[in-house]
Design an enzyme around this catalytic site. Structure first.
Site: not given
Length: 329
Positions: A178, A247
């Site tokens: 992330h 993702d």
């Protein structure tokens, strides 16, 4: 019907007029919900119905409801679970993972959600970053395969399709994707018999999600989501012919502006781009560059729709009691 190869979110607990018009015009393949979109069961049912009404068909609606730390739905309305890695250490763990999947599916399907971003095929190692570590289903290959298979079967029993993640394996990442781009130095030959083999043995699950990791021995530059050699590994070596989504395209492991990130993913062979934050300006940018789905992607979409499971009626309270009894052994 012309679909855009996108999975998109929305901003709040109900659709704005602008979102409704945008979804109607852009026709994303599906949607994803987050905690910001969830208040109580009737509200979730309503926003799912509105999302599908906006596109004019029963589009897939998914969520990240792993149980444990990654749970968008919680008490008092929905079941809660311990982290999966703790669960994997319990006696009767295979049955527990099936029950975990079935109980999660009960909450999702009754709310209008019919796909879940689980199971995980990642192997927990001593250096796995804490963002993932206790979400894994075991620290050895066989345990992960058994538990992933059980959880996916439990979800399908409850009418919810699984999304296998993070292909081809996120367990060796020592950084949080992330926030940064993890690099994996392991040799291809080692990966082939460990991390990649888990996904090879789970390759019949109909949908999968890529990992934003660089596997340096295969492609020293691009993360799997943006790497043609890595997508070739996923399709050919692992043998995954399901619907492959990225993702979240906004994660900081990826470089370039948002539209460029999406275009790279489509160009190397990802079927769908996942965008999660619900920002309408961002979503408009993605829709403006979205290509027509390829024939292969359309085939995979049709297969996912045809294979969408139907729930098998059960006494859910009895299953919850069984789950609780096994947890207390």
């Amino acid at each position: 019907m012309t679909l855009s190869p996108l999975i998109l979110g929305c901003e709040g607990i109900s659709l704005t007029a602008s979102e409704r018009a945008f979804f109607s015009d852009s026709q994303p393949f599906g949607f994803i919900l987050f905690a910001r979109n969830l208040e109580h069961p009737a509200q979730v049912q309503a926003i799912c119905a509105d999302l599908r009404a906006a596109v004019g068909w029963h589009a897939p609606i998914m969520i990240d409801q792993e149980g444990g730390r990654v749970s968008r739905m919680g008490a008092p309305y929905w079941y809660e679970f311990i982290p999966a890695l703790e669960h994997a250490a319990q006696a009767n763990s295979e049955r527990l993972f099936w029950l975990r999947g079935r109980l999660i599916a009960e909450n999702l399907y009754s709310s209008g959600i019919d796909a879940n971003c689980a199971p995980l095929g990642d192997i927990a190692g001593p250096d796995t970053h804490e963002v993932l570590q206790n979400r894994c289903y075991g620290s050895d290959k066989e345990s992960v395969i058994i538990h992933a298979r059980a959880l996916e079967a439990g979800m399908r029993h409850g009418g919810v399709a699984g999304v296998l993640k993070h292909i081809p394996g996120h367990g060796r990442a020592t950084l949080d994707s992330h926030l940064a781009l993890p690099l994996v130095a392991a040799h291809h030959a080692d990966l082939r018999t460990t991390d990649f083999d888990v996904f090879r043995r789970l390759n019949d699950i109909g949908m999968g999600m890529t990992a934003h990791l660089v596997f340096q021995d295969i492609d020293p530059i691009a993360p799997a989501t943006h790497s043609k050699p890595m997508i070739d590994v996923i399709r050919n070596e692992i043998g995954f012919d399901g619907l492959l989504m990225t993702d979240d395209i906004s994660m900081n492991a990826l470089q370039g502006h948002l539209a460029e990130r999406a275009q790279k993913a489509w160009a190397v062979g990802c079927d769908l781009v996942l965008h999660c934050n619900g920002n309408l300006q961002d979503m408009c940018s993605l829709a403006s560059v979205a290509p027509q789905p390829t024939a292969q992607t359309l085939r995979r979409i049709a297969q996912v729709i045809a294979n969408q499971p139907k729930p098998v009626p059960v006494d859910i309270q009895q299953l919850k009691e069984e789950f609780d009894a096994l947890m207390n052994e």
